[in-house]
Design an enzyme around this catalytic site. Structure first.
Site, PDB file in Angstrom:
ATOM      1  N   ASP A 298      -2.593   6.561  -3.165  1.00  0.00           N
ATOM      2  CA  ASP A 298      -1.574   6.060  -2.660  1.00  0.00           C
ATOM      3  C   ASP A 298      -0.847   4.929  -3.546  1.00  0.00           C
ATOM      4  OD1 ASP A 298      -3.412   3.982  -2.607  1.00  0.00           O
ATOM      5  OD2 ASP A 298      -2.747   2.964  -0.763  1.00  0.00           O
TER       6      ASP A 298
ATOM      7  N   ASP B 227      -0.770   1.704  -4.065  1.00  0.00           N
ATOM      8  CA  ASP B 227      -1.575   0.531  -4.863  1.00  0.00           C
ATOM      9  C   ASP B 227      -2.826   1.128  -5.481  1.00  0.00           C
ATOM     10  OD1 ASP B 227      -2.554   0.773  -2.237  1.00  0.00           O
ATOM     11  OD2 ASP B 227      -3.201  -1.299  -2.399  1.00  0.00           O
TER      12      ASP B 227
ATOM     13  N   LYS C 180     -11.427  -0.479  -1.601  1.00  0.00           N
ATOM     14  CA  LYS C 180     -11.381   0.670  -1.736  1.00  0.00           C
ATOM     15  C   LYS C 180     -10.887   1.090  -2.967  1.00  0.00           C
ATOM     16  CE  LYS C 180      -7.638   1.277   1.478  1.00  0.00           C
ATOM     17  NZ  LYS C 180      -7.700   0.391   2.820  1.00  0.00           N
TER      18      LYS C 180
ATOM     19  N   ASP D  60      -5.552   2.716  -4.029  1.00  0.00           N
ATOM     20  CA  ASP D  60      -6.787   2.293  -3.280  1.00  0.00           C
ATOM     21  C   ASP D  60      -7.201   3.537  -2.378  1.00  0.00           C
ATOM     22  OD1 ASP D  60      -5.035   1.573  -1.386  1.00  0.00           O
ATOM     23  OD2 ASP D  60      -6.184  -0.363  -0.904  1.00  0.00           O
ATOM     24  N   ARG D  61      -6.485   4.293  -2.241  1.00  0.00           N
ATOM     25  CA  ARG D  61      -6.677   5.588  -1.069  1.00  0.00           C
ATOM     26  C   ARG D  61      -6.785   6.997  -2.032  1.00  0.00           C
ATOM     27  NH1 ARG D  61      -3.393   5.006   4.504  1.00  0.00           N
ATOM     28  NH2 ARG D  61      -3.983   2.517   4.778  1.00  0.00           N
TER      29      ARG D  61
ATOM     30  N   SER E 178       0.872  -1.268   0.051  1.00  0.00           N
ATOM     31  CA  SER E 178      -0.037   0.037  -0.012  1.00  0.00           C
ATOM     32  C   SER E 178       0.566   1.363   0.008  1.00  0.00           C
ATOM     33  CB  SER E 178      -1.073  -0.018   1.295  1.00  0.00           C
ATOM     34  OG  SER E 178      -1.750   0.967   1.058  1.00  0.00           O
ATOM     35  N   HIS E 179       0.756   1.965   1.138  1.00  0.00           N
ATOM     36  CA  HIS E 179       1.468   3.448   1.213  1.00  0.00           C
ATOM     37  C   HIS E 179       2.764   3.319   1.602  1.00  0.00           C
ATOM     38  CE1 HIS E 179      -0.776   2.140   4.581  1.00  0.00           C
ATOM     39  NE2 HIS E 179       0.066   3.093   5.377  1.00  0.00           N
TER      40      HIS E 179
HETATM   41  C1  G1P Z   1      -4.460   0.951   8.041  1.00  0.00           C
HETATM   42  C2  G1P Z   1      -5.582   1.646   8.091  1.00  0.00           C
HETATM   43  C3  G1P Z   1      -6.816   1.001   7.702  1.00  0.00           C
HETATM   44  C4  G1P Z   1      -6.626   0.287   6.420  1.00  0.00           C
HETATM   45  C5  G1P Z   1      -5.566  -0.406   6.419  1.00  0.00           C
HETATM   46  C6  G1P Z   1      -5.009  -1.242   4.831  1.00  0.00           C
HETATM   47  O1  G1P Z   1      -4.342  -0.394   8.896  1.00  0.00           O
HETATM   48  O2  G1P Z   1      -5.687   2.074   9.343  1.00  0.00           O
HETATM   49  O3  G1P Z   1      -8.053   1.670   7.843  1.00  0.00           O
HETATM   50  O4  G1P Z   1      -7.813  -0.426   6.025  1.00  0.00           O
HETATM   51  O5  G1P Z   1      -4.323   0.397   6.651  1.00  0.00           O
HETATM   52  O6  G1P Z   1      -5.138   0.132   3.825  1.00  0.00           O
HETATM   53  P1  G1P Z   1      -3.643  -0.388  10.281  1.00  0.00           P
HETATM   54  O7  G1P Z   1      -1.977   0.196   9.891  1.00  0.00           O
HETATM   55  O8  G1P Z   1      -4.306   0.802  10.910  1.00  0.00           O
HETATM   56  O9  G1P Z   1      -3.794  -1.663  10.797  1.00  0.00           O
HETATM   57 ZN    ZN Z   2      -3.247   1.097  -0.289  1.00  0.00          ZN
END
Ligand code: G1P
Ligand code: ZN
Length: 544
Positions: A278, A280, A377, A282-283, A113-114
């Site tokens: 982000d 990937d 998302k 999705d954000r 992800s990010h």
């Molecule tokens: C974080 C975000 C959560 C999201 C997840 C995946 O998880 O808080 O809302 O679904 O990334 O993108 P966390 O690091 O808080 O477990």
């Molecule tokens: Zn992501």
């Protein structure tokens, strides 16, 4: 086809977190590490579930190596076909779209992800099921169980396939189609939104936009959709070429990490609309000219304006938000007379509600918004949703937000993150907090009286599965709320997330700085947690 059976030893720590397995690249580079996890995943599937598999990732370092490995293993494990995005790229929402579109049995998405990317940074892998969404808690658990006693994996030996060109290949007895990463997703977006109206907005000459793809996977998607199909000026998409280290940035769309975009949008002569996504894709973060829109508010406003976009002209079934997300959308749901569900953090908890038709829209405070169009998302979808609303209402985001708050009141929200805490000490703090919970109601923290304190547990209304320890939720007599949880996506130490929100109904108090509006709650959290004493931390590392 000759299938090799390669012996390996189990790793004890391949437990997926909030969103798949995330570790440092060097951990994934250990011999058999990736292979064990992939084999454990395949071992959870029946023969019938091995027809078509979608594979792709956010393009971060090790994406290319992992894609080739997964293809060789899929062939050895009896899949008929793999669909892989060109250059190994697929945004998370595009992967979800393809799984659904081609009725695949699932997909493997390579992403952290990010989190930053590069040889010394993070890599990740997650499995999505046939509905296109993240594997459920039950499946995730069984993958983990299988990683614990795995002793071999299956592989065919074959050359790497050329991922740069669209086309078909054979690997063992399996077919591999390298497909356009963007085309199907772009078509889906065209079916959901009024592209003509949005194109008209760009043509009008009094609307301008910047989209920051943060050197990550959404660049090609945003360029194709926003510039090529909707006619936004060339250069609207910045940082649009995916790099394997994301330009050494941290592709998390918030004001801290998307500082280049923030500087443009809070500068002089700022464009009308700014957005970022982000690693990937999705954000999303949505900005107006000198205006920041909190994701909790964004979910509420999208819900309130849903009837303006073609996808939701028939109305919406219901909405859901993760528990730490502010209660802004609850008020909209009440007004619309639809159900509003409160789920634990993580997109996987929305899956059943979406599949069952209980909800049409859902979102999290962590810059995630989505709908029943797929099961992840979707960053670009949220941006297009907003563009469509602006094209219809012919107002700025700020005007739309102010009108919304006048009608519903404003739910101030902030999240304070404390990163890199010593993991054992952080866990111990939670154990201690849980022990304290029963005695908190009736007590005061500073000047705030506690009305309730719980360790959030969720019973899925569709399959009745129960998920416990999903965050501590404390409510106060001023209407404020404090939520505490440990991140399940970090790869180093523990990250404490402190979420604070409070409703404000006074029309004269709707344009405060959230940090000031929430200062009493922040102080209460300080007193309760004593982070300065426990960890020597007086300030959060990231405030969103
Ligand atoms: C974080 C975000 C959560 C999201 C997840 C995946 O998880 O808080 O809302 O679904 O990334 O993108 P966390 O690091 O808080 O477990
Ligand atoms: Zn992501």
């Amino acid at each position: 086809m000759i299938v090799q059976r390669i012996s390996s030893t189990a790793f004890s720590e391949q437990k997926p977190g909030t969103s798949g397995l995330r570790k440092k690249v060097v951990v994934f580079q250990q011999p058999h590490y990736l292979e064990n996890f992939v084999q454990a995943t395949f071992n959870c599937l029946t023969v019938d579930q091995k027809t078509t598999l979608v594979v792709g990732g956010d393009g971060r370092f090790y994406n290319d190596v992992a894609v080739q490995t997964i293809i060789r293993m899929a062939a050895a494990n009896g899949f008929d076909k793999v669909l892989v995005g060109q250059n190994g790229l697929l945004s998370t929402p595009a992967a979800s779209c393809l799984i659904r579109q081609y009725r695949a049995d699932g997909g493997i998405i390579l992403s952290a992800s990010h989190n930053p990317a590069g040889p010394t940074e993070d890599f990740g892998i997650k499995f999505n099921g046939a509905n296109g969404g993240p594997a459920s808690e039950t499946v995730t658990q069984s993958i983990y169980q299988k990683t614990l006693d795995i002793d071999h994996y299956l592989m065919v030996s074959s050359d790497d396939i050329d991922l740069t060109k669209i086309g078909s290949h054979g690997v063992g007895d399996m077919q591999v189609d390298v497909i356009d990463s963007v085309a199907d997703y772009a078509l889906l977006m065209e079916s959901l939104f009024d592209f003509e109206a949005i194109a008209g907005l760009f043509k009008s000459g009094n609307f301008s936009m910047v989209f920051d793809a943060m050197h990550a996977v959404n660049g090609p998607y945003a360029k194709e959709i926003i510039e090529n199909r909707l006619g936004a000026a060339s250069g609207t998409v910045i940082n649009g070429i995916p790099l394997d280290d994301f330009g050494q940035g941290h592709p998390d769309p918030n004001l801290v990490h998307a500082h280049e975009l923030a500087a443009i949008m809070f500068g002089e002569n700022a464009p009308s609309f700014g957005a970022a996504s982000d690693g990937d894709g999705d954000r999303n973060m949505i900005l107006g000219n000198n205006f920041y829109l909190n994701p909790c508010d964004s979910l509420a406003m999208l819900t309130a304006n849903a009837s303006l976009v073609p996808a939701f002209q028939q109305g919406i079934n219901g909405v859901a938000r993760s528990m730490p997300t502010s209660r802004a959308v609850d008020a909209v749901a009440a007004k619309l007379g639809i159900d509003c569900y409160q789920t634990p953090t993580g997109w996987k908890f929305f899956g059943n509600l979406l599949d069952d038709g209980k909800i049409s829209l859902c979102g999290e405070e962590s810059f995630g918004t989505g709908s029943d169009h797929l099961r992840e998302k979707d960053g670009l979808w949220a941006v297009l949703f907003w563009l469509n609303i602006i094209a219809v209402r012919k107002q700025s985001i700020e005007q739309i937000a102010l009108e919304h708050w006048q009608k519903y009141g404003r739910d101030y929200f902030t999240r304070h993150d404390y990163e890199g805490l010593e993991a054992k000490a952080a866990q111990a703090m939670f154990i201690q907090l849980r022990e304290q919970l029963a005695s908190l109601p009736g007590q005061s923290i500073n000047s705030l009286g506690v009305t309730s304190a719980e360790d959030f547990a969720y019973t899925d209304p569709v399959d009745n599965s129960v998920s416990t320890h999903q965050g501590i939720q404390i409510k106060f007599d001023n209407g404020g709320r404090l939520v505490l949880r440990l991140s399940g996506t970090g790869t180093q130490g523990a990250t404490l997330r402190v979420y604070l929100d409070q409703h404000e109904g006074d029309p004269l108090k709707l344009d405060q700085d959230p940090q000031l509006a929430l200062q009493e709650l922040v102080k209460a959290a300080d007193t309760l947690l004593g982070l300065e004493d426990k960890f020597g931390r007086s300030q959060p590392d990231v405030i969103t």
